[in-house]
Design a protein around this motif. Structure first.
Motif, PDB file in Angstrom:
ATOM      1  N   UNK A 164       0.807  -1.215   0.000  1.00  0.00           N
ATOM      2  CA  UNK A 164       0.000   0.000   0.000  1.00  0.00           C
ATOM      3  C   UNK A 164       0.848   1.276   0.000  1.00  0.00           C
ATOM      4  N   UNK A 165       2.167   1.121  -0.145  1.00  0.00           N
ATOM      5  CA  UNK A 165       3.031   2.292  -0.175  1.00  0.00           C
ATOM      6  C   UNK A 165       3.050   3.057   1.133  1.00  0.00           C
ATOM      7  N   UNK A 166       2.850   2.364   2.239  1.00  0.00           N
ATOM      8  CA  UNK A 166       2.826   2.993   3.564  1.00  0.00           C
ATOM      9  C   UNK A 166       4.199   2.882   4.217  1.00  0.00           C
ATOM     10  N   UNK A 167       4.511   3.761   5.172  1.00  0.00           N
ATOM     11  CA  UNK A 167       5.779   3.629   5.900  1.00  0.00           C
ATOM     12  C   UNK A 167       5.857   2.272   6.601  1.00  0.00           C
ATOM     13  N   UNK A 168       7.078   1.795   6.792  1.00  0.00           N
ATOM     14  CA  UNK A 168       7.253   0.520   7.480  1.00  0.00           C
ATOM     15  C   UNK A 168       6.912   0.695   8.961  1.00  0.00           C
ATOM     16  N   UNK A 169       6.517  -0.398   9.618  1.00  0.00           N
ATOM     17  CA  UNK A 169       6.064  -0.295  11.009  1.00  0.00           C
ATOM     18  C   UNK A 169       7.095   0.347  11.930  1.00  0.00           C
ATOM     19  N   UNK A 218      -0.227  -1.013  12.530  1.00  0.00           N
ATOM     20  CA  UNK A 218       0.384  -1.510  11.292  1.00  0.00           C
ATOM     21  C   UNK A 218       0.621  -0.354  10.314  1.00  0.00           C
ATOM     22  N   UNK A 219      -0.438   0.411  10.061  1.00  0.00           N
ATOM     23  CA  UNK A 219      -0.357   1.605   9.217  1.00  0.00           C
ATOM     24  C   UNK A 219      -1.102   2.703   9.973  1.00  0.00           C
ATOM     25  N   UNK A 220      -0.420   3.472  10.824  1.00  0.00           N
ATOM     26  CA  UNK A 220      -1.106   4.397  11.733  1.00  0.00           C
ATOM     27  C   UNK A 220      -1.998   5.421  11.041  1.00  0.00           C
ATOM     28  N   UNK A 221      -1.676   5.801   9.805  1.00  0.00           N
ATOM     29  CA  UNK A 221      -2.505   6.809   9.140  1.00  0.00           C
ATOM     30  C   UNK A 221      -3.532   6.177   8.193  1.00  0.00           C
ATOM     31  N   UNK A 225     -10.265   6.503   2.672  1.00  0.00           N
ATOM     32  CA  UNK A 225     -10.090   7.685   1.824  1.00  0.00           C
ATOM     33  C   UNK A 225      -8.630   7.855   1.406  1.00  0.00           C
ATOM     34  N   UNK A 226      -7.719   7.723   2.356  1.00  0.00           N
ATOM     35  CA  UNK A 226      -6.300   7.974   2.069  1.00  0.00           C
ATOM     36  C   UNK A 226      -5.695   6.895   1.182  1.00  0.00           C
ATOM     37  N   UNK A 227      -6.135   5.647   1.345  1.00  0.00           N
ATOM     38  CA  UNK A 227      -5.485   4.532   0.658  1.00  0.00           C
ATOM     39  C   UNK A 227      -6.358   3.874  -0.417  1.00  0.00           C
ATOM     40  N   UNK A 228      -7.462   4.509  -0.771  1.00  0.00           N
ATOM     41  CA  UNK A 228      -8.386   3.840  -1.689  1.00  0.00           C
ATOM     42  C   UNK A 228      -7.723   3.446  -3.003  1.00  0.00           C
ATOM     43  N   UNK A 229      -7.004   4.352  -3.635  1.00  0.00           N
ATOM     44  CA  UNK A 229      -6.391   4.034  -4.927  1.00  0.00           C
ATOM     45  C   UNK A 229      -5.406   2.880  -4.789  1.00  0.00           C
TER      46      UNK A 229
END
Length: 260
Positions: A164-169, A218-221, A225-229
């Protein structure tokens, strides 16, 4: 960019998953939609603990959640207590455990990790997936007392972050080696240490959304809405392949406070 009607309907369905109620550490909403037990762990936490209970008179269960696991371990030692720091679970745990003569202590300061119990009170402290401070364990355990823990390692389902292109834990360095070192530095003798990376499988993206809502570290933010795409890619992969796969990270440690 305006979403198509199809994407808008999919978006609303994911928002509904995100908003689905959760309490008491009950993951039944994911039954048949997520599996994390395809590969049994090399140890069985519940059985390891249960085998010790007839030999002790005092037990503390740290971060008991809703008390589900602890309640399943009856009969208890005469002096059995639990702690819980997640506010929605405190009353659930009390409702389940206090009729069984288990006192549940609310722990408000997770960063401090102080245990609101007396020095050298317990012969056994257990901890499944909760934070701990080795110095506090040393304080509350009797000489010869045991600490048994199953932990979620810092690389738990790290593939989801990358997908999901999120920061690592935040706790990527938390592993068996680190935990053992901290316990040894506090004076503990290590009796057992094991680590494993079992498969976690998601069968629909709604299950992934619900999981990430609950496992908020896991993904705090995370939000739909933020990760839909980004969620569209694993959704397409599930449609093509039937599931997406990541790997849990678990480790098990049994340690003893020496008698002298």
């Amino acid at each position: 960019m305006t979403r198509s009607q199809k994407d808008e309907a999919f978006y609303r369905s994911l928002v509904n998953e995100y908003n689905y109620p959760f309490s008491g550490w009950d993951f039944s909403h994911l039954n048949g939609r997520m599996t994390d037990d395809e590969q049994p762990l090399p140890w069985e936490y519940r059985e390891e603990v249960k085998a010790l209970l007839p030999h002790v008179h005092s037990l503390l269960d740290m971060d008991t959640g809703g008390g589900e696991l602890l309640a399943s371990l009856q009969p208890f030692p005469p002096d059995t207590c639990a702690t819980e720091g997640y506010p929605p679970n405190i009353e659930i745990a009390r409702a389940r455990l206090e009729p069984l003569n288990v006192r549940v202590y609310a722990v408000q300061d997770d960063e401090n990790r102080a245990l609101p119990v007396e020095d050298q009170r317990f012969e056994l402290v257990i901890n499944r997936h909760g934070a701990f401070d080795p110095r506090e364990l040393w304080r509350v355990l009797k000489p010869g007392g045991l600490f048994v823990t199953q932990q979620v390692g810092g690389n738990d389902n790290i593939e989801l972050n990358r997908m999901l292109g999120a920061p690592e834990p935040k706790y990527a360095g938390w592993n068996c080696e680190t935990a053992v070192k901290e316990l040894q530095e506090a004076g503990f003798e290590i009796l057992t240490q094991q680590e494993a990376y079992p498969v976690t499988r998601f069968y629909d993206v709604g299950a992934l959304v619900f999981y990430l809502k609950v496992i908020e570290w896991q993904i705090p933010d995370f939000s739909v809405e933020r990760y839909f795409e980004r969620l569209l890619e694993p959704h397409g992969r599930i449609q093509r392949e039937g599931s997406i796969v990541s790997h849990s990270h678990r480790f098990f440690v049994k340690a003893r406070k020496p008698t002298a």
